[in-house]
Design a protein around this motif. Sequence first.
Motif, PDB file in Angstrom:
ATOM      1  N   ILE A 136       0.880  -1.179   0.000  1.00 10.41           N
ATOM      2  CA  ILE A 136       0.000   0.000   0.000  1.00 10.41           C
ATOM      3  C   ILE A 136       0.908   1.216   0.000  1.00 10.41           C
ATOM      4  CG2 ILE A 136      -1.838   1.260   1.175  1.00 10.41           C
ATOM      5  CD1 ILE A 136      -2.665  -1.570   0.274  1.00 10.41           C
ATOM      6  N   ALA A 149      -3.161  -0.081  -3.805  1.00 11.74           N
ATOM      7  CA  ALA A 149      -2.653  -1.398  -3.449  1.00 11.74           C
ATOM      8  C   ALA A 149      -2.004  -1.960  -4.700  1.00 11.74           C
ATOM      9  CB  ALA A 149      -3.795  -2.301  -2.993  1.00 11.74           C
ATOM     10  N   GLY A 187      -7.649   0.695  -4.793  1.00 10.00           N
ATOM     11  CA  GLY A 187      -7.281   1.923  -4.108  1.00 10.00           C
ATOM     12  C   GLY A 187      -8.384   2.406  -3.194  1.00 10.00           C
ATOM     13  N   LEU A 239     -13.440   3.083  -1.836  1.00 14.38           N
ATOM     14  CA  LEU A 239     -12.634   1.859  -1.793  1.00 14.38           C
ATOM     15  C   LEU A 239     -13.048   0.978  -2.967  1.00 14.38           C
ATOM     16  CD1 LEU A 239     -10.724  -0.121  -0.223  1.00 14.38           C
ATOM     17  CD2 LEU A 239     -12.785  -0.974   0.875  1.00 14.38           C
ATOM     18  N   LEU A 294      -6.210  -2.283   2.311  1.00 11.99           N
ATOM     19  CA  LEU A 294      -6.520  -0.863   2.141  1.00 11.99           C
ATOM     20  C   LEU A 294      -7.223  -0.295   3.375  1.00 11.99           C
ATOM     21  CD1 LEU A 294      -7.612  -1.016  -1.587  1.00 11.99           C
ATOM     22  CD2 LEU A 294      -5.699   0.355  -0.690  1.00 11.99           C
ATOM     23  N   CYS A 351      -5.810   2.631   6.143  1.00 10.06           N
ATOM     24  CA  CYS A 351      -6.550   3.817   6.593  1.00 10.06           C
ATOM     25  C   CYS A 351      -6.633   3.867   8.120  1.00 10.06           C
ATOM     26  CB  CYS A 351      -7.950   3.834   5.983  1.00 10.06           C
ATOM     27  SG  CYS A 351      -7.970   4.127   4.203  1.00 10.06           S
TER      28      CYS A 351
END
Length: 168
Positions: A5, A58, A67, A91, A106, A110
Amino acid sequence: MTILIRPAEPTDYETLGDITARAYLNDGLLAFGDDADWYFQELRNVAKRAAEADVLVATADDRILGGVTYVPSPGPMAELARPGEAEIRMLAVSHEARGQGVGQALVQACIDRASAAGSITGLVLCTQPTMHTAHRLYERFGFTRAPERDWRPVPGDDFTLLTYELTL
């Protein structure tokens, strides 16, 4: 497969925009159901998101798999975040990479960003009622439904987005 990531670079924008828009379109998540939908164009516009928030991709073997847009605080890209909250938006994982832990990586990225910020006490996101796989993913991380924060993005339309939140 090792998933990396990293922040999206301008050379990633077109590919990520296509992955994101196609994921929503192919999953039947656009209100008008085709690439003429106004939100389809919004999903493709990664440069706009990157100018106002943190866009992460990603990758594996130098291939973009998906992403997410991480909004570190209330601002132009925030739809739900209140002071002290960060937000997850848009997402998406390519069809070919689904079921391989890309979405999980992902979301974790975050959460890690929000936790590292120090001033962030919660993370929020909205999702469509039909996105059951995404709901399970968020719930595995400890996100809970916040129905009092559900909202309608299109005034006058019955379409409602569901809100999930995570206290850090």
